[in-house]
Design a protein around this motif. Structure first.
Motif, PDB file in Angstrom:
ATOM      1  N   SER A 164       0.824  -1.201   0.000  1.00  0.00           N
ATOM      2  CA  SER A 164       0.000   0.000   0.000  1.00  0.00           C
ATOM      3  C   SER A 164       0.865   1.261   0.000  1.00  0.00           C
ATOM      4  O   SER A 164       0.544   2.264   0.624  1.00  0.00           O
ATOM      5  N   GLY A 165       1.979   1.196  -0.714  1.00  0.00           N
ATOM      6  CA  GLY A 165       2.741   2.414  -0.986  1.00  0.00           C
ATOM      7  C   GLY A 165       2.089   3.088  -2.185  1.00  0.00           C
ATOM      8  O   GLY A 165       1.016   2.669  -2.659  1.00  0.00           O
ATOM      9  N   SER A 166       2.736   4.123  -2.716  1.00  0.00           N
ATOM     10  CA  SER A 166       2.085   4.823  -3.828  1.00  0.00           C
ATOM     11  C   SER A 166       1.893   3.892  -5.020  1.00  0.00           C
ATOM     12  O   SER A 166       0.897   4.017  -5.743  1.00  0.00           O
ATOM     13  N   ALA A 167       2.783   2.916  -5.218  1.00  0.00           N
ATOM     14  CA  ALA A 167       2.629   2.024  -6.375  1.00  0.00           C
ATOM     15  C   ALA A 167       1.380   1.147  -6.227  1.00  0.00           C
ATOM     16  O   ALA A 167       0.554   1.076  -7.143  1.00  0.00           O
ATOM     17  N   GLY A 168       1.244   0.481  -5.078  1.00  0.00           N
ATOM     18  CA  GLY A 168       0.094  -0.402  -4.881  1.00  0.00           C
ATOM     19  C   GLY A 168      -1.209   0.373  -4.957  1.00  0.00           C
ATOM     20  O   GLY A 168      -2.200  -0.094  -5.546  1.00  0.00           O
ATOM     21  N   LEU A 169      -1.219   1.578  -4.397  1.00  0.00           N
ATOM     22  CA  LEU A 169      -2.456   2.364  -4.380  1.00  0.00           C
ATOM     23  C   LEU A 169      -2.829   2.838  -5.784  1.00  0.00           C
ATOM     24  O   LEU A 169      -4.000   2.782  -6.168  1.00  0.00           O
ATOM     25  N   ILE A 170      -1.843   3.276  -6.556  1.00  0.00           N
ATOM     26  CA  ILE A 170      -2.157   3.748  -7.916  1.00  0.00           C
ATOM     27  C   ILE A 170      -2.630   2.570  -8.778  1.00  0.00           C
ATOM     28  O   ILE A 170      -3.591   2.684  -9.542  1.00  0.00           O
ATOM     29  N   ALA A 171      -1.978   1.400  -8.614  1.00  0.00           N
ATOM     30  CA  ALA A 171      -2.403   0.225  -9.386  1.00  0.00           C
ATOM     31  C   ALA A 171      -3.825  -0.176  -8.985  1.00  0.00           C
ATOM     32  O   ALA A 171      -4.686  -0.419  -9.843  1.00  0.00           O
TER      33      ALA A 171
END
Ligand SMILES: Cc1cc2nc3c(=O)[nH]c(=O)nc-3n(C[C@H](O)[C@H](O)[C@H](O)COP(=O)(O)OP(=O)(O)OC[C@H]3O[C@@H](n4cnc5c(N)ncnc54)[C@H](O)[C@@H]3O)c2cc1C
Length: 498
Positions: free
Chosen positions: A10-17
């Motif tokens: 749930s860092g920016s990568a997981g959240l954007i995906a």
């Protein structure tokens, strides 16, 4: 058919995906599992314009809401304190890949002596302004900007929007995974729970829990082109410093240093090569340059490179779990958005039953993209003659740019012409020929077919630059622009509602 997606991280990568999948394919069940004890990386502050278009135009997130929660400031480009000129500005709009109608040659041929104010954003950067002023007095906010954002504010903003969009959050530490006929069948949590899904996004950061650890995808190091592997990080609260509308990238003895501007905070970091300097010496050099930085700045270790494939079986890696390069061009969030969008579009077009050919296409495009980023960053190092230490001599002599040798050879013979684009390794370039020409011209890379502008051409050239300067001088700085957009009466064109 894919019905349930589990995003690990749930860092920016997981959240954007997760947001991309859920907003564009609402029938998908999208869950995120994250380990609160691990937290997020907490760095990653600069973006490129595709981040802005991804959030607002592709996902339809309201600007007003996003500005209120994430508190971004604007980035018009990067100021490089670099190369024989000492400084030049790389903006997000064309400076070099352009021929003015009243001049015979592309702009780059007129920048021998001076490379500044070539376009309006560059002039705005020089004047410390964010935008030109509209006739009504407010900022004329153009699409050629990116953001500076504090990582934790970005993550909490995206989390809030993800919850509202129907993404489920599960707290727990993933300790392993079960294999199944499609690849991975489920992940196991430390407390004994088992989370199954049809499709997994590995956004676990440097740990690469699924792609790296479970699937053991081979890793490709970029260590022949990029020699840095650590960063010292430390910022301070803003007092009377103006909020600059750009990122600064500054030459240091054993690498380079960024300065990123937030409304109330200045974020500084020094990326360096641990082969050439110890952590203590790097921290000391950093503090000498930045007396306001904390006494014990944080050290982050990283390796530059990526996994050979980003999509293996039913797992796609997004963010640091798939690969990493230093933030010299702020490419991490750029490719998080790009890969999230490509994945989402491929799933839509394959009606949630992606074929091998879609998977192969994804892997081919992302592999080419990683190589391009490696070579583009390598070019920054190779050309930087401002650095005279053993580290910089090593960069000038040893940086492997074989991936773009045809382009460099064409430039060496012909100079800053747009035709160089046909010698780029791939037509799908994030930086375009503009990025390469800015680096080559900015660093005064030598070429043979020089153009001697006539006095009349010189006059026309100066008139264009002076026009940009005059507009920029009337512009609106970051502080005033922020006051406009945070005012309750401010209306964003293009927000879907409210
Ligand atoms: C020095 C430095 C400077 C940077 N500057 C920039 C920049 O200017 N611009 C930019 O775009 N990018 C920058 N980056 C990259 C930035 O880190 C990424 O863009 C971005 O924040 C994406 O991180 P991530 O989501 O992949 O990983 P992380 O933020 O590390 O998130 C990983 C997630 O996975 C979870 N997780 C991991 N393992 C487990 C497990 N076993 N079980 C459960 N959950 C788990 C964690 O809890 C977390 O939620 C920088 C990076 C570094 C190191």
């Amino acid at each position: 058919m894919i019905q349930r997606v589990l995003v690990l991280g749930s860092g920016s990568a997981g959240l954007i995906a997760a947001l991309s999948l859920k907003i564009k394919i609402p029938q998908l069940e999208v869950s995120i599992v994250r380990d609160p004890a691990l937290g997020v990386i907490g760095v990653g502050e600069g973006t490129t314009p595709n981040f802005v278009t991804h959030l607002f135009d592709y996902l339809g997130i309201q600007r007003k809401r996003f500005y209120a929660l994430a508190e971004p400031t604007w980035k018009l480009g990067i100021r490089f304190l670099w190369g024989p000129r000492g400084r030049f500005d790389y903006t997000f709009s064309p400076q070099m890949d352009l021929v003015w109608g009243d001049l015979p040659k592309p702009n780059g041929f007129y920048c021998d002596e001076e490379f500044s104010n070539v376009d309006l954003p560059a002039a705005l950067m020089r004047e410390g302004k964010a935008f030109a002023r509209t006739p009504q007095g407010g900022p004329d906010i153009q699409p050629w900007h990116a953001f500076h954002m504090e990582n934790e504010k970005l993550v909490s903003t995206l989390e809030q929007i993800a919850v509202e969009s129907g993404v489920e959050f599960i707290d727990g530490a993933v300790t392993g995974a079960e294999r199944g006929p499609q690849g991975i069948a489920a992940v196991n949590l430390a407390d004994g729970r088992r989370l199954d899904a049809d499709f997994f996004v590995d956004a676990s950061g440097f740990r690469s829990e699924l792609l790296g650890k479970v699937l053991e995808e081979p890793y490709e190091s970029f260590n022949k082109t990029l020699f840095c592997d650590r960063a010292v990080i430390g910022g301070w609260e803003r007092t009377d410093e103006p909020i600059l509308p750009y990122t600064t990238s500054e030459t240091m003895d054993h690498g380079w240093s960024w300065q990123i501007e937030h409304e109330h905070h200045i974020n500084r970091g020094y990326v360096y090569c641990s082969d050439m300097v110890s952590d203590d010496e790097a921290a000391e050099e950093f503090r000498r340059k930045n007396p306001k930085a904390p006494d014990s700045p944080r050290i982050v270790k990283f390796r530059s490179g990526c996994y050979r494939r980003m999509w293996v079986d039913n797992v796609v890696a997004v963010g640091n779990s798939g690969g990493f390069v230093e933030p010299l061009e702020a490419t991490a969030l750029m490719i998080v958005c790009a890969y999230s969008r490509t994945l989402t579009d491929f799933l839509i077009h394959s009606e949630l039953e992606p074929t091998d050919s879609f998977r192969n296409l994804f892997n081919e495009q992302t592999a080419n993209n990683w190589r391009e980023i490696r070579d583009f960053l390598g070019l920054h190092y190779k050309l930087n003659s401002a650095g005279t230490t053993p580290f910089w001599r090593r960069c000038q002599e040893e940086t492997d740019l074989s991936g773009i040798k045809d382009l460099l050879e064409f430039y060496r013979e012909n100079g800053p012409t747009g035709f160089c684009r046909y010698r780029m390794p791939s037509s799908l370039s994030d930086f375009g020929i503009e990025g390469y020409l800015v680096m080559l011209v900015g660093n005064k890379a030598p070429y043979e077919r020089r153009h001697q502008p006539s006095p009349a051409e010189k006059q026309i050239w100066e008139r264009h630059r002076a026009f940009n300067v005059a507009r920029a001088q009337q512009g609106v700085d970051v502080k005033e622009s922020l006051a406009y957009v945070h005012h309750p009466g401010w209306r964003w064109n293009g927000d879907r509602q409210g």
